[in-house]
Scaffold this motif. Sequence first.
Motif, short mmCIF file in Angstrom:
data_model
loop_
_atom_site.label_atom_id
_atom_site.label_comp_id
_atom_site.label_asym_id
_atom_site.label_seq_id
_atom_site.Cartn_x
_atom_site.Cartn_y
_atom_site.Cartn_z
N GLN A 3 7.67 7.68 16.48
CA GLN A 3 6.77 7.55 15.35
C GLN A 3 5.51 8.40 15.53
OE1 GLN A 3 6.54 3.11 15.27
NE2 GLN A 3 6.80 3.37 13.07
N LEU A 6 6.49 12.13 15.04
CA LEU A 6 6.76 12.45 13.65
C LEU A 6 5.48 12.44 12.81
CD1 LEU A 6 8.84 13.08 11.48
CD2 LEU A 6 9.22 10.63 11.19
N THR A 7 4.62 11.46 13.06
CA THR A 7 3.37 11.36 12.31
C THR A 7 2.46 12.56 12.58
OG1 THR A 7 3.46 8.94 12.34
CG2 THR A 7 1.33 9.95 11.86
N THR A 10 3.95 15.85 11.14
CA THR A 10 3.81 15.90 9.68
C THR A 10 2.36 16.19 9.29
OG1 THR A 10 5.59 14.27 9.46
CG2 THR A 10 4.22 14.67 7.53
N ALA A 32 0.30 13.87 4.08
CA ALA A 32 1.21 13.42 5.14
C ALA A 32 1.39 11.92 5.09
CB ALA A 32 0.66 13.85 6.50
N LEU A 36 5.00 10.22 4.40
CA LEU A 36 5.58 9.30 5.37
C LEU A 36 5.78 7.91 4.76
CD1 LEU A 36 3.46 10.34 8.48
CD2 LEU A 36 5.90 10.76 8.16
N MET A 41 8.01 5.02 6.37
CA MET A 41 7.41 5.06 7.71
C MET A 41 6.23 4.09 7.79
SD MET A 41 7.27 6.45 10.79
CE MET A 41 8.13 8.02 10.70
N VAL A 259 -4.53 9.83 7.32
CA VAL A 259 -3.11 9.49 7.30
C VAL A 259 -2.94 8.01 6.94
CG1 VAL A 259 -1.01 9.26 8.69
CG2 VAL A 259 -2.42 11.31 8.90
N LEU A 263 -0.93 6.12 3.89
CA LEU A 263 0.13 5.16 4.20
C LEU A 263 -0.14 3.76 3.64
CD1 LEU A 263 0.87 6.03 7.95
CD2 LEU A 263 2.56 6.04 6.10
#
Length: 527
Positions: A3, A6-7, A10, A32, A36, A41, A259, A263
């Motif tokens: 994770q 990938l975070t 991105t 991003a 995600l 995510m 981010v 999210l």
Amino acid sequence: MEQIVLTTLTAAALGTLAYALRIPPLVGFLGAGFLLGAFGMQPFPGLEQMADLGVVLLLFTIGLKFDLRSLLRREAYGTATIHLAVLTVISMGTVGLISAIALSSLDGGWREAAVVGFALSFSSTVLCVKVLEERSDDGSFYGQTAIAILVMQDIIAVGFLTANSDTPPSPWALLLVLLVPLSWVLRRVLDRLGHGELLVLFGVVMALGPGYFAFSSVGLKGDLGALVAGLLFSTHPRAIELSKSLFSIKELFLVGFFVMIGLSASPTWLDLGIAALLCVVLLPITFIGFVLLGRMFGLRNRTTIRTSLVLSNFSEFSIIVTAVGVSTALVSEKWLTIVAVAVPLSMVISSLVNTRSLNLTDRLSAWLPEQDPLRLRVADRPIDTSDADAVVLGMGRVGRAAYTRLAEEGELRPLGVDNDHLVVQRLLEDGYKVVEGDATDHEFWNRIVAGGFVRTVVLAMPIHDSNLFALEQLRAAGFDGRVSAVAQHPDQLAHLAGEGVGAVVNVYGGAGAALADATLELPLDDA
């Protein structure tokens, strides 16, 4: 671990793409988070703490560079309070109308509309300061005005959160006044620190200890504590150095904040549509309100436009205030989701608009009526250079050295110009003839009244693009006097020379030459 990888990949990819497109990287970081989140995510463990630490360090560095006296200016407290009150009423009506059309009704009635409207009346401290820092405008007059308005808004928001908290502040909060004498001891510690990792660690500890932890432990907002801790060190001679030492670590952690904002929501298409509608309706009203109030309180057209452009967005506090409304059963969950989408969407819009702030300022200022200079704030009036022969743009270490040498030679009467209010105040106290001005602001050149006396300009700003911009403005104004400049790299030397600058000095090369000269002057022991 997957994770985290990938975070970060991105965020790095979209941030780089945004930079390549000449838009702020934070737009990519927000994107991003949205991307995600769309793929389901979840934030990796520790991302929220990373984001919180970024905000704490940001507020601490704001305090380090902020002039507390700015809060006492009427354009700060007057604009903040009036704008917040008026926009709350307008936002309340907008929320009620949207609810009647798209959501059938307001579950909580007018109280729900009032809370959501109040939440949408705040501007984002994190985004605004980030935009100002990227343009090196956080020390300019309009930048300090914007930050002062934000601080006033944050104080009001903290008051609301405290009043609606299940646990009111502890009586021990009165002991926070002891931070003032404690800061005297801590300032002595700062005097004795070096310039490496200890300085960075000291800044982090001050932001978290006397700042965040001291306030949160007595039931107050920890972020406000970080700001107060920075203010306690703002008059220290090493405050700017301390702020710069924290820059990289603060920027890294703030990636996590943007981010996380992206999210934070999982909206339906209806939620997204309502959030977009709120931005379309309220952001222009927010901008117009700040412009009108700025003019009313004596700011120049350009100053108030640039301030308004930076402040025209929704705040991270908007989500917090709405969440408090949900916890007290005043606001329904659906409005929390809508606000959570509207906030990052407004940040994206604001970031994109501010990339063209100079062009927009040029166009919009032409529509506004002319102003009487005598009715403007003193710090925002035209600059008179009629009793100076040379102007030094940028009063950092290099600029101060150039100013001092010109003054000592006696042939020219220098005038220093710097965009950092605190630097200007310190130099005035030390006997320098210096004025506050931002040479990268087009309006700065309209504020200068040359009077035909200035024949020499020294470009001593640390950023190469700033010196180039100033050179372009001199050429556009028909200046045909002497121009000298500093540079840090060989390509910059060649660039400035190619643009017709008469004398270009490499900062590092000049230091090396001075060191060699000093070495040759040392006596040798023949014995």
